[in-house]
Design an enzyme around this catalytic site. Structure first.
Site, short mmCIF file in Angstrom:
data_model
loop_
_atom_site.label_atom_id
_atom_site.label_comp_id
_atom_site.label_asym_id
_atom_site.label_seq_id
_atom_site.Cartn_x
_atom_site.Cartn_y
_atom_site.Cartn_z
N HIS A 51 39.30 44.68 40.12
CA HIS A 51 40.05 43.90 39.36
C HIS A 51 41.21 44.07 38.76
O HIS A 51 41.84 43.51 37.83
CB HIS A 51 38.75 43.13 38.59
CG HIS A 51 38.46 43.93 37.35
ND1 HIS A 51 37.78 43.43 36.64
CD2 HIS A 51 38.59 45.29 36.90
CE1 HIS A 51 37.41 44.17 35.50
NE2 HIS A 51 37.83 45.50 35.79
N TRP B 285 26.43 49.75 31.85
CA TRP B 285 25.38 50.17 33.03
C TRP B 285 24.24 50.45 32.26
O TRP B 285 23.06 50.50 32.98
CB TRP B 285 25.93 50.99 33.79
CG TRP B 285 27.35 50.61 34.40
CD1 TRP B 285 28.69 51.10 34.61
CD2 TRP B 285 27.63 49.46 35.01
NE1 TRP B 285 29.54 50.60 34.79
CE2 TRP B 285 28.93 49.36 35.31
CE3 TRP B 285 26.65 48.22 35.26
CZ2 TRP B 285 29.77 48.35 35.96
CZ3 TRP B 285 27.53 47.07 35.87
CH2 TRP B 285 28.87 47.25 36.21
#
Ligand code: SAM
Length: 346
Positions: free
Chosen positions: A256, A165
């Site tokens: 996921h 990030w």
């Protein structure tokens, strides 16, 4: 003699098969401390000096250094027929451990955990399940107990998560206008790296990171300072503890990891705790609708098979998960960068 057309496919195939040689070269140079040493001394060093400082064989080190030169991770200057090595701008920025944009911890995690698990990819495909037991000897039913076996491994994983990030978090928080969501919960928010990007873009918002107790404690110790005004933490288990009321829930690289059943369980919980008009932001790598690419999403779907219980999904698969869980007005944004975003509303 073969024509260049005839060689095109074998050369691509050979290149693919060499992929792991490149990865291991980078992992070894990171692990042995090559980039850190060259950064520390701030002057070109010979292979003999590097080998002596890092306690390796001189011949092995020279070959590793030359391979790094080939990969453009090191530069070499020849003086009196002897090579003197230094970092390139890329390795200074991304492979030196102390750089704010470092990918060193990603290399370490991939080298020590992922690479070991991928050795058993055929078994994972045969059995349809992760390979922690074969690769690492762990038998826990809890996925993250393996990843967090030791404090050091947990911190390496957290630093790896954090690095993404720093590189592309802005693309995610700006994928949609999130300014109307003031009370934001980042479930499994780990180090708070995405949260920092969000609060720097939306000054009216606060983000609370909900994560497992030991992760929250490590995040407070290593990753956030008292200066971070709009960021808070909550220790908890998002499957088993109640979720607080929120305008927006973020689940970045969470969906996921889990089975369809667990994804719906978690998304439905978020739906019930979401204020009317609020939403959920899923952050993942999208697969094309026909699953024909991108290659990185296809590889990560295998990665989820080998190391987790989930998979990467297409936009319509995410839309279905969100719809089944109660959300509506689903918007999908492929950022064109590494990660993509899907926003659902209540
Ligand atoms: N969202 C972060 C990011 O994108 O950088 C971290 C993603 S990481 C793949 C998964 C995160 O979920 C980890 O921080 C892990 O500790 C957290 N996690 C796993 N199981 C959890 C649970 N049951 N409750 C809360 N957090 C959990």
């Amino acid at each position: 003699m073969c024509s260049s057309k005839e060689l095109e496919f074998p050369l691509i195939l050979i290149d693919y098969q060499h992929g792991f040689l490149v990865s291991k070269t980078i992992f070894a140079a990171c692990e042995l401390g090559v980039f850190d040493l060259l950064h520390e001394v701030q002057e070109p060093l010979s292979a003999a000096t590097i080998a002596s400082r890092l306690s390796t064989s001189e011949d092995g080190m020279e070959r590793l250094l030359d391979a790094c030169v080939g990969l453009k991770l090191l530069k070499v200057d020849l003086k009196n027929n002897k090579g003197y090595y230094s970092n390139t701008d890329v390795s200074t920025m991304y492979l030196v451990k102390s750089s704010p944009k470092t990918l060193y911890y990603m290399a370490m995690y991939f080298s020590k955990i992922t690479y070991m698990c991928w050795h058993f990819l055929p078994q994972a495909v045969r059995e349809g399940k992760h390979q922690y037991e074969r690769a690492l000897g762990t038998t826990s039913k809890d996925l993250f107990e393996t990843v967090y076996r030791s404090e050091e491994e947990m911190t390496t994983f957290m630093r790896f998560m954090d690095s993404t990030w720093n590189l592309c978090g802005k693309d995610i928080v700006q994928a949609f206008d999130l300014s109307e969501f003031h009370t934001v919960y980042d479930l499994g928010g780990c180090t708070g790296s995405l949260a920092k990007q969000l609060v720097s873009t939306y000054k009216e918002s606060t983000v609370t990171i909900m994560d497992l107790p030991k992760v929250v404690q490590a995040a407070k110790k290593h990753f956030v300072t008292d200066k971070e005004q709009q960021i808070y933490f909550l220790e908890g288990d998002f499957f088993n503890d109640p979720l607080p009321e929120a305008d927006l829930f973020i689940v970045a690289r969470i969906i996921h990891d889990w089975t369809e059943e667990n994804c719906i369980k978690l998304l439905t919980k978020m739906y019930h705790s979401c204020r009317p008009g609020g939403g959920v932001l899923i952050v993942e790598l999208l697969l094309n609708e026909d699953k024909s690419g991108p290659v990185i999403s296809q590889m990560y779907s295998l990665y989820m098979l080998v190391q987790a219980e989930g998979k990467e999904r297409t936009p319509s698969e995410y839309t279905k998960l969100l719809t089944v869980s109660g959300f509506r007005d689903i918007k999908v944004k492929a950022t064109g960068k590494m990660y993509d975003a899907i926003l659902g509303r209540k």
